[in-house]
Design an enzyme around this catalytic site. Structure first.
Site, PDB file in Angstrom:
ATOM      1  N   ASP A 115      40.249  28.001 -18.739  1.00  0.00           N
ATOM      2  CA  ASP A 115      39.181  28.686 -19.621  1.00  0.00           C
ATOM      3  C   ASP A 115      38.870  28.326 -21.093  1.00  0.00           C
ATOM      4  OD1 ASP A 115      41.613  29.128 -21.028  1.00  0.00           O
ATOM      5  OD2 ASP A 115      41.761  31.497 -20.668  1.00  0.00           O
ATOM      6  N   HIS A 123      50.940  10.716 -15.413  1.00  0.00           N
ATOM      7  CA  HIS A 123      51.411   9.974 -16.207  1.00  0.00           C
ATOM      8  C   HIS A 123      51.210   8.428 -15.542  1.00  0.00           C
ATOM      9  CE1 HIS A 123      54.658  12.989 -17.549  1.00  0.00           C
ATOM     10  NE2 HIS A 123      53.098  13.425 -18.136  1.00  0.00           N
ATOM     11  N   ASN A 178      52.481  21.539 -27.341  1.00  0.00           N
ATOM     12  CA  ASN A 178      51.279  21.153 -27.870  1.00  0.00           C
ATOM     13  C   ASN A 178      51.080  20.574 -29.319  1.00  0.00           C
ATOM     14  OD1 ASN A 178      49.943  21.795 -25.571  1.00  0.00           O
ATOM     15  ND2 ASN A 178      49.420  23.680 -26.152  1.00  0.00           N
ATOM     16  N   VAL A 227      47.695  27.684 -18.858  1.00  0.00           N
ATOM     17  CA  VAL A 227      47.818  28.931 -19.634  1.00  0.00           C
ATOM     18  C   VAL A 227      46.623  29.664 -19.341  1.00  0.00           C
ATOM     19  CG1 VAL A 227      48.406  29.651 -22.140  1.00  0.00           C
ATOM     20  CG2 VAL A 227      49.337  27.438 -20.991  1.00  0.00           C
ATOM     21  N   GLY A 282      44.671  30.114 -16.976  1.00  0.00           N
ATOM     22  CA  GLY A 282      43.980  29.413 -16.194  1.00  0.00           C
ATOM     23  C   GLY A 282      42.792  28.593 -16.936  1.00  0.00           C
ATOM     24  N   ASP A 331      45.571  23.209 -20.552  1.00  0.00           N
ATOM     25  CA  ASP A 331      44.529  24.524 -20.647  1.00  0.00           C
ATOM     26  C   ASP A 331      44.832  25.275 -19.302  1.00  0.00           C
ATOM     27  OD1 ASP A 331      42.536  26.208 -21.333  1.00  0.00           O
ATOM     28  OD2 ASP A 331      40.921  24.962 -20.189  1.00  0.00           O
ATOM     29  N   SER A 364      40.851  27.913 -23.416  1.00  0.00           N
ATOM     30  CA  SER A 364      41.806  28.570 -24.485  1.00  0.00           C
ATOM     31  C   SER A 364      42.580  27.646 -25.233  1.00  0.00           C
ATOM     32  CB  SER A 364      42.943  29.578 -23.784  1.00  0.00           C
ATOM     33  OG  SER A 364      43.491  28.847 -22.899  1.00  0.00           O
TER      34      SER A 364
END
Length: 318
Positions: free
Chosen positions: A75, A194, A95, A71, A73, A68, A77
C-alpha cells in the site's frame, strides 16, 4: 541466446503469471492502459538511469517493495515520511538507516504526475520499479497486476514485528511468510532477492565470527571488511555477483557461504535443503519461481476501489 530449457520455463512462467494476475480480480495488468499508457516506459527509463548510475539501487528498490508488502499489505506505507504529527515505518528497526531508494520512487512519481496527473498510486509505482530493477540486473520479467491505492496510514509496530529478522531461524521464517499467505518454497525463492545487493556488517558479524556452519575461507574474506567491533555500516555482498540477478546466492548456500544467519538456515539440514539445491542447479527454475512469487507477494492485501488514495507526493498523505 536463451537455451531451449530457459525458453520453455519462461513460456511456462508467462502462462502461470497470467493465470495468477487474472485470478486476483481486484488488480489488473491493464489497469492504466487507458488512463496512463506511458506509465511502464516512464518507470523503466527512470529505473534504467538509477541502476546504471548505481547497480545496488535495483536491490534497494526490491527491498523497499518487500518491506512495504509485509506491513499492512502493498500500500505504499513505507514511503510515508515522519512528520511532527505522523510516525511512519521508515524508522522501524528493520528500516532505520538501511531502507533506501526513496528518491528514485519520488523521481518516477514526478514524471508520472506530469504525464498522468492524480492517476497512478505510489504503491503501483513501487511494484513496477521493483520488477524493472530485477530485470535490468538480469532477472526474468513478469507482468505486474496494478490498481493498488495508497494508504493514509503506516505502522511502526507492524514494521518492527512483521518483517523477518536477519537473525531468524528457519521455523520462524516459514511462519512469518505463512502469515502473509506465502508457502515455505515461496519464502525460499523470495529470499533469493539476495541474489543482488549488500548487507551491513552489523547484520552478519555474529555469523562470520561465531557460527560454525560457515566456510572458513568465506568467513575470513568477510572479516576483512567487517571487524569484530565497529564498522557497523560497512557492506558485504550477499553473493559473488551482487550486481547480477542469478542463482549464485543458492550456490553459496550449498557451499556454506550464506551471508546472513537467515540466509544459511535455508540450507542447514532442514526442510528447504532440496529447494535450495534445485535453485543452485538451475537458474532458469529459480528465475521462473521468483517471478511468480513476486506476483503473489504483490497481491498481499492491496487497497483498491475507493479505499486509500492516490498520493500526489509519495512521502506525504494528501
Amino acid at each position: 541466446m536463451a537455451s531451449t530449457t530457459t525458453q520453455f520455463l519462461l513460456a511456462c512462467s508467462i502462462i502461470s503469471l497470467l493465470a495468477c494476475s487474472s485470478a486476483n480480480a481486484q488488480l489488473s495488468v491493464n489497469f492504466y492502459a487507458g488512463t496512463c499508457p506511458t506509465l511502464a516506459n516512464i518507470v523503466r527509463n527512470v529505473m534504467r538511469q538509477a541502476v546504471t548510475t548505481e547497480p545496488r539501487m535495483g536491490a534497494s528498490i526490491l527491498r523497499l517493495f518487500f518491506h512495504d508488502c509485509f506491513v499492512q499489505g502493498c500500500d505504499g506505507s513505507i514511503l510515508l515520511d515522519d512528520t511532527a504529527s505522523f510516525t511512519g515505518e521508515q524508522n522501524a528497526l528493520p528500516n532505520r538507516n538501511s531502507a533506501r531508494g526513496f528518491q528514485v520512487i519520488d523521481a518516477i512519481k514526478t514524471r508520472v504526475e506530469a504525464a498522468c496527473n492524480n492517476t497512478v498510486s505510489c504503491a503501483d509505482i513501487l511494484a513496477l520499479a521493483a520488477r524493472d530493477g530485477v530485470v535490468l540486473l538480469g532477472g526474468l520479467s513478469w507482468q505486474v497486476p496494478l490498481g493498488r491505492r495508497d494508504s493514509r496510514t503506516a505502522s511502526l509496530s507492524g514494521a518492527n514485528s512483521d518483517l523477518p529478522s536477519p537473525f531468524a531461524d528457519l521455523p520462524t521464517l516459514i511462519s512469518m511468510f505463512a502469515a502473509k499467505g506465502l508457502t515455505a518454497r515461496e519464502m525460499t525463492v523470495l529470499s533469493g532477492g539476495h541474489a543482488i545487493g549488500f548487507s551491513q556488517c552489523s547484520l552478519f558479524r555474529n555469523r562470520i565470527y561465531n557460527e560454525t556452519n560457515i566456510d572458513p575461507a568465506f568467513a575470513t574474506t568477510r572479516k576483512a571488511n567487517c571487524p569484530a567491533s565497529g564498522g557497523d555500516t560497512r557492506l558485504g555482498p550477499f553473493d559473488n555477483t551482487p550486481n547480477r540477478f542469478d542463482n549464485s546466492y543458492y550456490q553459496n548456500l550449498v557451499a556454506r557461504r550464506g551471508l546472513l544467519h537467515s540466509d544459511q538456515v535455508l540450507f542447514n539440514g532442514g526442510s528447504q535443503d532440496a529447494t535450495v539445491r534445485t535453485y543452485s542447479n538451475s537458474a532458469a527454475i529459480f528465475l521462473r519461481d521468483f517471478a511468480a512469487a513476486m506476483v503473489k507477494m504483490g497481491n498481499i492485501s492491496p487497497l483498491t476501489g475507493t479505499n486509500g488514495e492516490i498520493r500526489r507526493s509519495c512521502g506525504i498523505i494528501n
